[in-house]
Design a protein around this motif. Structure first.
Motif, short mmCIF file in Angstrom:
data_model
loop_
_atom_site.label_atom_id
_atom_site.label_comp_id
_atom_site.label_asym_id
_atom_site.label_seq_id
_atom_site.Cartn_x
_atom_site.Cartn_y
_atom_site.Cartn_z
N LEU A 153 -3.52 9.87 1.45
CA LEU A 153 -4.29 9.01 0.54
C LEU A 153 -4.18 7.53 0.88
CD1 LEU A 153 -3.61 10.61 -2.95
CD2 LEU A 153 -5.58 10.91 -1.45
N ARG A 181 0.84 -1.21 0.00
CA ARG A 181 0.00 0.00 0.00
C ARG A 181 0.87 1.26 0.00
NH1 ARG A 181 -5.54 -0.09 1.69
NH2 ARG A 181 -6.32 -2.21 1.84
N ARG A 206 -12.27 9.84 2.03
CA ARG A 206 -13.25 10.30 1.04
C ARG A 206 -13.23 11.82 0.92
NH1 ARG A 206 -14.90 6.02 3.41
NH2 ARG A 206 -16.31 6.79 5.00
N LEU A 248 -9.59 8.74 -8.19
CA LEU A 248 -10.06 8.15 -6.93
C LEU A 248 -11.46 8.62 -6.51
CD1 LEU A 248 -6.72 8.70 -4.97
CD2 LEU A 248 -7.49 6.59 -6.05
N ILE A 255 -12.14 11.32 -4.95
CA ILE A 255 -12.02 11.93 -3.64
C ILE A 255 -12.53 13.38 -3.69
CG2 ILE A 255 -9.65 12.72 -4.05
CD1 ILE A 255 -8.99 11.96 -1.22
N ARG A 260 1.19 6.74 -6.75
CA ARG A 260 0.00 7.56 -7.04
C ARG A 260 0.34 9.05 -7.05
NH1 ARG A 260 -4.05 4.79 -3.80
NH2 ARG A 260 -4.48 3.50 -5.60
N GLU A 286 -7.07 5.87 2.34
CA GLU A 286 -8.27 5.91 1.50
C GLU A 286 -9.39 6.78 2.06
OE1 GLU A 286 -9.29 1.84 0.73
OE2 GLU A 286 -7.39 1.44 -0.27
#
Ligand code: SF4
Length: 322
Positions: free
Chosen positions: A171, A135, A176, A206, A208, A142, A174
């Motif tokens: 990020l 991750r 929102r 994403l 977001i 990313r 994850e």
């Protein structure tokens, strides 16, 4: 219609002014004084205003890094201001913040990979060390950071690279909603543009949402879907970005736009400028809070406070916009 990702209603965050031998409150700094905001999922709201207008306090109040005095912060329908501490800690995974100064935000003893892994460990994300490592690598890729930088310490990176690390760290868990608090203000103009492009790409990839807090109206035109302009603790104008830029309804928005360097010769020098200094939020002026600096003020402005009047999907707090 579904509920917005974030709805802020009547938010007030005041700080006590203490005095006397017992240091009792003798007054209040009304940093945020009745703010309403909406951020839709996958969209960007820019919150813009001069230094001291309360915009940073709004960002911190959402996460309860400072405790609001009143109002509601509805995130996916749940009021964050009434969550017990344990539930709030869990909820913070979904709302991350990126500050202005990445050097201060990063622990100088942590290498880049360790910094990005920090949040994963805090929220217990990833089944084991191998999954967490994967991750971390994905988060670095990313934000377009070369994997070879993963073993560097913050002081071995440029300002732009450090801010990418902060974005990667946010990020990785994850979220929102990402609150960007003056996140590009300390960077050179060319690096600023690269980070803004990166944020735009990440939103497309994403889905977001961003609450982008800045003093510089110029940087948000190509990033924000909507803009809220803040003055002395209150929103004075809110609307779709292009509408606010091309047809500002509040004199303060026009003054902020006048400070933005324009490529269009027709626009240069035509807008008004606000006079003088921002009054203290401990003693906001009676009537319209902007009247002491407004080039269009008239008698009524000194006596009555205008409400934030909605019209055509926009809103402005000015008698002239009624
Ligand atoms: Fe200016 Fe009056 Fe409008 Fe306030 S209400 S912004 S002082 S014209």
């Amino acid at each position: 219609m579904s509920a917005p990702l974030l709805a802020v209603e009547g938010l007030c965050t005041w700080f006590p002014i203490r005095g006397g031998l017992l240091q009792r409150p003798v007054g209040w700094v009304r940093a945020v004084d009745g703010v309403d905001l909406v951020v839709e999922a996958g969209r960007t709201l820019a919150l813009v205003g001069e230094s001291g207008c309360g915009k940073t306090t709004v960002g911190r109040s959402l996460l309860r890094l400072v405790e609001p005095r009143a109002g509601r912060v509805l995130f996916e329908g749940e009021d964050l201001l009434h969550l017990p501490p344990a539930a709030l800690r869990t909820r913070r995974q979904a709302i991350q913040i990126v500050f202005q100064d990445p050097m201060a935000a990063l622990d100088p003893r942590f290498r880049v990979r360790e910094a990005v892994a920090e949040g994963l460990e805090t929220f217990g994300i990833g089944a084991d060390a191998t999954e967490r490592a994967a991750r971390v690598e994905a988060a670095l890729a990313r934000v377009r950071l070369d994997a070879s930088l993963g073993e560097r310490f913050p002081h071995e990176l440029s300002g732009g690279q450090r801010q990418r690390v902060c974005i990667a760290r946010a990020l990785a868990v994850e979220p929102r909603l990402l609150v960007c608090d003056e996140s590009v203000s300390a960077l050179d103009v060319s690096i600023q543009a690269q980070i803004l492009n990166l944020l735009r790409d990440l939103q497309a990839e994403l889905g977001i949402a961003y609450l982008f807090i800045t003093h510089d109206l110029g940087v948000v035109r190509n990033l924000a879907h909507r803009v809220a302009v803040m003055y002395l603790g209150q929103i004075v104008e809110e609307g779709p970005t292009e509408a606010v830029f091309t047809d500002p309804r509040h004199p303060y928005t026009r003054a902020l736009l006048a400070a933005v360097p324009s490529a269009d010769p027709a626009r240069r020098g035509v807008a008004v400028r606000a006079r003088g200094e921002v009054p203290s939020p401990a003693h906001p002026p009676a009537g319209c809070r902007f009247h002491t600096r407004c080039p269009e003020a008239f008698a009524r402005c000194r006596e009555q406070a205008p409400a934030l009047m909605p019209r055509d999907g926009r809103a402005a707090r000015c008698f002239l916009a009624e």
